[in-house]
Design a protein around this motif. Sequence first.
Motif, PDB file in Angstrom:
ATOM      1  N   PHE A   1       0.832  -1.213   0.000  1.00 16.09           N
ATOM      2  CA  PHE A   1       0.000   0.000   0.000  1.00 16.09           C
ATOM      3  C   PHE A   1       0.863   1.258   0.000  1.00 16.09           C
ATOM      4  CE2 PHE A   1      -2.280   3.433   2.132  1.00 16.09           C
ATOM      5  CZ  PHE A   1      -3.392   3.528   1.313  1.00 16.09           C
ATOM      6  N   ILE A   2       1.957   1.243   0.750  1.00 16.04           N
ATOM      7  CA  ILE A   2       2.874   2.393   0.718  1.00 16.04           C
ATOM      8  C   ILE A   2       3.405   2.597  -0.700  1.00 16.04           C
ATOM      9  CG2 ILE A   2       5.114   3.247   1.504  1.00 16.04           C
ATOM     10  CD1 ILE A   2       4.552   1.875   4.180  1.00 16.04           C
ATOM     11  N   GLY A   3       3.732   1.486  -1.365  1.00 14.91           N
ATOM     12  CA  GLY A   3       4.184   1.575  -2.754  1.00 14.91           C
ATOM     13  C   GLY A   3       3.112   2.145  -3.673  1.00 14.91           C
ATOM     14  N   PHE A   4       1.858   1.711  -3.489  1.00 15.03           N
ATOM     15  CA  PHE A   4       0.757   2.231  -4.300  1.00 15.03           C
ATOM     16  C   PHE A   4       0.598   3.738  -4.090  1.00 15.03           C
ATOM     17  CE2 PHE A   4      -1.791  -2.018  -4.342  1.00 15.03           C
ATOM     18  CZ  PHE A   4      -0.780  -2.589  -5.073  1.00 15.03           C
ATOM     19  N   ALA A   5       0.718   4.179  -2.824  1.00 13.46           N
ATOM     20  CA  ALA A   5       0.548   5.600  -2.524  1.00 13.46           C
ATOM     21  C   ALA A   5       1.663   6.439  -3.160  1.00 13.46           C
ATOM     22  CB  ALA A   5       0.521   5.810  -1.011  1.00 13.46           C
ATOM     23  N   VAL A   6       2.890   5.940  -3.099  1.00 15.20           N
ATOM     24  CA  VAL A   6       4.008   6.667  -3.714  1.00 15.20           C
ATOM     25  C   VAL A   6       3.837   6.698  -5.232  1.00 15.20           C
ATOM     26  CG1 VAL A   6       6.505   6.647  -4.098  1.00 15.20           C
ATOM     27  CG2 VAL A   6       5.586   6.154  -1.822  1.00 15.20           C
ATOM     28  N   GLN A   7       3.418   5.586  -5.821  1.00 20.49           N
ATOM     29  CA  GLN A   7       3.164   5.556  -7.266  1.00 20.49           C
ATOM     30  C   GLN A   7       2.096   6.568  -7.653  1.00 20.49           C
ATOM     31  OE1 GLN A   7       2.225   1.376  -7.845  1.00 20.49           O
ATOM     32  NE2 GLN A   7       4.132   1.073  -8.968  1.00 20.49           N
ATOM     33  N   ALA A   8       1.033   6.638  -6.855  1.00 22.50           N
ATOM     34  CA  ALA A   8      -0.039   7.580  -7.163  1.00 22.50           C
ATOM     35  C   ALA A   8       0.461   9.013  -7.137  1.00 22.50           C
ATOM     36  CB  ALA A   8      -1.184   7.396  -6.164  1.00 22.50           C
TER      37      ALA A   8
ATOM     38  N   ASN B   1      10.613   8.631 -13.259  1.00 23.52           N
ATOM     39  CA  ASN B   1       9.325   9.151 -12.799  1.00 23.52           C
ATOM     40  C   ASN B   1       9.508  10.289 -11.803  1.00 23.52           C
ATOM     41  OD1 ASN B   1       7.593   7.504 -14.312  1.00 23.52           O
ATOM     42  ND2 ASN B   1       7.790   5.820 -12.863  1.00 23.52           N
ATOM     43  N   ILE B   2      10.494  10.159 -10.932  1.00 22.79           N
ATOM     44  CA  ILE B   2      10.768  11.236  -9.981  1.00 22.79           C
ATOM     45  C   ILE B   2      11.302  12.468 -10.714  1.00 22.79           C
ATOM     46  CG2 ILE B   2      12.270  11.943  -8.074  1.00 22.79           C
ATOM     47  CD1 ILE B   2      12.015   9.131  -6.967  1.00 22.79           C
ATOM     48  N   ALA B   3      12.116  12.226 -11.737  1.00 22.10           N
ATOM     49  CA  ALA B   3      12.645  13.347 -12.515  1.00 22.10           C
ATOM     50  C   ALA B   3      11.523  14.093 -13.249  1.00 22.10           C
ATOM     51  CB  ALA B   3      13.679  12.838 -13.516  1.00 22.10           C
TER      52      ALA B   3
ATOM     53  N   GLU C   1       6.706  18.058 -13.893  1.00 29.94           N
ATOM     54  CA  GLU C   1       5.871  18.087 -15.098  1.00 29.94           C
ATOM     55  C   GLU C   1       4.553  17.358 -14.865  1.00 29.94           C
ATOM     56  OE1 GLU C   1       6.009  16.334 -19.683  1.00 29.94           O
ATOM     57  OE2 GLU C   1       7.829  16.422 -18.453  1.00 29.94           O
ATOM     58  N   THR C   2       4.615  16.223 -14.186  1.00 26.17           N
ATOM     59  CA  THR C   2       3.398  15.450 -13.916  1.00 26.17           C
ATOM     60  C   THR C   2       2.437  16.234 -13.044  1.00 26.17           C
ATOM     61  OG1 THR C   2       4.672  13.402 -14.058  1.00 26.17           O
ATOM     62  CG2 THR C   2       2.534  13.293 -12.953  1.00 26.17           C
ATOM     63  N   LEU C   3       2.939  16.879 -11.990  1.00 23.97           N
ATOM     64  CA  LEU C   3       2.088  17.660 -11.098  1.00 23.97           C
ATOM     65  C   LEU C   3       1.513  18.884 -11.801  1.00 23.97           C
ATOM     66  CD1 LEU C   3       4.160  17.479  -7.776  1.00 23.97           C
ATOM     67  CD2 LEU C   3       2.150  16.116  -8.431  1.00 23.97           C
TER      68      LEU C   3
END
Length: 231
Positions: free
Chosen positions: A184-191, A218-220, A224-226
């Motif tokens: 779930f922590i992984g899902f939240a970070v992915q989201a 993805n972090i880089a 842009e994503t936000l």
Amino acid sequence: MAAALCNHALVAGLAGSCARPVKSRRSLKVSAAQNGEAQVWLPGVERPRHLEGKSAADGYPGNRGFDPLGLGRDEDRIKWLAEGEKTNGRWAMVAVVGILGQELLGVHPAWYLHGEKEYWLPINALTAIMFPIIAFFEITRLQGFAKTGKSGVVSKFPFDPLGLDSPTNAEKEIKNGRLAMVAFIGFAVQALVTRSAGPVEDLTSHLSNPFGNNIVTNIARLPETLAQRAL
């Protein structure tokens, strides 16, 4: 004649010793675990003294001697902390199944956007209804645990309608619960980082282009994503 009898006795003794059952390493490990000699979380690490002798049969499933903050030193709280881990693990297992199921069934919007939806009642009214209901179940759970040392619902302690409560199943449950909490922590970070439809889409995207779609890229791309999400 005496020599022949001695030889016969020697052969019979050797045969008898060979016929004795030899325990396999697996059976020895199982018996050791049943006797409370559980494994530690990292080979070579010594188990803290306050965690010694606490097995699944005593209400401490999954005890592998991992307590870096020393939270289990308080004997009056350790069982409640173990219960709290179990409860959070159950919630996490339900959440993980729900998140994956929603995405696989094509339910929209994504799981982390459901707070933006309009429901049959305003959010303030829903909160006013849910808060006392959840508080009732949590208070009765605390009261029941204080009396019985078991987890349950309302007046059932333990709550075990299928009769599956056992030290072996408790070990399996806590292992799956811990895995679900990490998931779930992984899902939240992915989201947060990808803003995708869910973990299945993220996995598919990574497998299709491992070097272009991974945690580093993805972090880089996060600003842009936000920015796209804000539009």
